[in-house]
Design an enzyme around this catalytic site. Sequence first.
Site, PDB file in Angstrom:
ATOM      1  N   HIS A 194      48.084  31.168  -6.096  1.00 36.72           N
ATOM      2  CA  HIS A 194      48.274  31.280  -4.646  1.00 36.72           C
ATOM      3  C   HIS A 194      47.799  32.626  -4.071  1.00 36.72           C
ATOM      4  CE1 HIS A 194      50.259  27.464  -4.394  1.00 36.72           C
ATOM      5  NE2 HIS A 194      51.226  27.818  -5.232  1.00 36.72           N
ATOM      6  N   ASP A 218      47.734  22.222 -11.200  1.00 35.19           N
ATOM      7  CA  ASP A 218      49.085  22.531 -10.712  1.00 35.19           C
ATOM      8  C   ASP A 218      49.419  21.542  -9.582  1.00 35.19           C
ATOM      9  OD1 ASP A 218      51.138  25.159 -10.593  1.00 35.19           O
ATOM     10  OD2 ASP A 218      50.959  24.136  -8.665  1.00 35.19           O
ATOM     11  N   HIS A 243      50.616  22.145  -6.801  1.00 40.80           N
ATOM     12  CA  HIS A 243      50.313  22.718  -5.489  1.00 40.80           C
ATOM     13  C   HIS A 243      48.845  23.121  -5.402  1.00 40.80           C
ATOM     14  CE1 HIS A 243      54.628  23.615  -6.369  1.00 40.80           C
ATOM     15  NE2 HIS A 243      54.774  23.118  -5.159  1.00 40.80           N
ATOM     16  N   ASP A 289      53.929  21.591 -13.031  1.00 42.23           N
ATOM     17  CA  ASP A 289      54.910  21.137 -12.038  1.00 42.23           C
ATOM     18  C   ASP A 289      54.577  19.786 -11.399  1.00 42.23           C
ATOM     19  OD1 ASP A 289      52.783  22.431 -10.841  1.00 42.23           O
ATOM     20  OD2 ASP A 289      53.988  23.774  -9.607  1.00 42.23           O
TER      21      ASP A 289
HETATM   22  C1  SP5 Z   1      52.781  28.687  -8.810  1.00 45.32           C
HETATM   23  C2  SP5 Z   1      53.552  27.703  -8.012  1.00 45.32           C
HETATM   24  O1  SP5 Z   1      53.791  26.596  -8.468  1.00 45.32           O
HETATM   25  N1  SP5 Z   1      53.979  28.102  -6.833  1.00 45.32           N
HETATM   26  C3  SP5 Z   1      54.645  27.145  -6.032  1.00 45.32           C
HETATM   27  C4  SP5 Z   1      55.447  27.786  -5.009  1.00 45.32           C
HETATM   28  C5  SP5 Z   1      55.991  26.743  -4.111  1.00 45.32           C
HETATM   29  N2  SP5 Z   1      57.342  26.995  -3.868  1.00 45.32           N
HETATM   30  C6  SP5 Z   1      57.805  26.288  -2.728  1.00 45.32           C
HETATM   31  C7  SP5 Z   1      59.266  26.504  -2.614  1.00 45.32           C
HETATM   32  C8  SP5 Z   1      59.823  25.724  -1.486  1.00 45.32           C
HETATM   33  C9  SP5 Z   1      61.292  25.843  -1.493  1.00 45.32           C
HETATM   34  N3  SP5 Z   1      61.857  25.400  -2.714  1.00 45.32           N
HETATM   35  C10 SP5 Z   1      63.099  24.783  -2.528  1.00 45.32           C
HETATM   36  C11 SP5 Z   1      63.939  24.946  -3.754  1.00 45.32           C
HETATM   37  C12 SP5 Z   1      65.074  25.874  -3.480  1.00 45.32           C
HETATM   38  N4  SP5 Z   1      65.080  26.948  -4.404  1.00 45.32           N
HETATM   39 ZN    ZN Z   2      52.795  24.808  -8.354  1.00 47.19          ZN
END
Ligand code: SP5
Ligand code: ZN
Length: 363
Positions: free
Chosen positions: A176, A212, A214, A302
């Site tokens: 990211h 990934d 995302h 993920d």
């Molecule tokens: C590297 C990677 O996979 N980064 C992904 C980051 C995305 N995180 C988004 C989080 C959104 C809120 N999560 C809710 C869970 C509460 N802890």
């Molecule tokens: Zn991710």
Amino acid sequence: MSEQPARLAVPVVWSEDCLRHDPGGEVWLGVRDAGTEVPARALALRDALVAAGAPIVEARPHGEQVLRAVHDGSLVDHLAGVWAAWEKAGYPADYGRDRVVPYVFPTPGMLAGLEPHPPPALHGRAGLYCYDTMTLIGPGSWEAIRGAADAAQTAAGLVSAGTPVAYALCRPPGHHVTRAAYGGSCYLNNAAVAAQALRAAGADRVAVIDIDAHHGNGTQMIFYARADVFYGSVHVDPGAGWFPHYAGYAGERGTGEGAGANRNLPLAPGTGDDGWLAAVAALCDEAAAHRPEAIVVSLGLDAAEADPESPLRVSEDGYRRAARAAAALGPAVLIQEGGYDLPTLGPLAVAALAGAAAAHDLA
Ligand code: SP5
Ligand code: ZN
């Protein structure tokens, strides 16, 4: 006599320093949650890969030349020094702010074309380099960030020297991070660092395959105007409400020299092996058309069914097949990205590395 499982013949590049980053949670929608990018992730991955017989290779310290080729020097300097400055300025002791978290961001709407003035106050400046509130910095963060980038460069070095597949157990992850800003639990872009290192070692064209869950908005934008590094990603559709929200759409195809060298295949929430693997295959076909001499796989785990951070439903076998398809494109550096379900992380990584090994007849 019990049958010994085949040794997993992929070197696992590892730095103990990657355990030192303790983000202390993430601020999501104004509230600090426990967060899922925890040190135990790295231990779960390492232990499972060791149990599968993979050799561990210590990450070798590298200079900052490659880091500064893919990132603004000011971002690297900020990351290297911000914790010490934060502590020295008294934010933890005097204000109870135990991590670096920004609160003002120089968005295009705020500045309306004005160049952001770098704020002298550290609590203002924190938002110049960080685009979200979920990516905290604490005492050991820089050592881990540096360890992850060293692991990526060490793995790239192995592949440049003739090892067909190497895996860097990078923590924190990286995809990211753009040229000048970090976010999404990432601080330096380990995959971009690996791609740049492969280029510097003589590969004329590199392809990054990002699986990934995302979109790797950082890697995309670092190479967006370059023809020498193809970037392709399968990910949950940001338009369906998923991070990174602002990028990762199908219409983003690269610009200038890089026009046509970027491909996004966003997928509907709920997509499982069939749809995901078909997209991975399409991505690999497109990458192959760019005739890459080396491959970087942004190996986020993920997209797996059990993962709490994404609605994709990929199986262990899906990861085996996807990694096999990506690694079949050429000598491959696998870079650990996301993946947050601690009980299944290890088996998923073992499956992915076995698939990549099979692509090079190492299994
Ligand atoms: C590297 C990677 O996979 N980064 C992904 C980051 C995305 N995180 C988004 C989080 C959104 C809120 N999560 C809710 C869970 C509460 N802890
Ligand atoms: Zn991710």
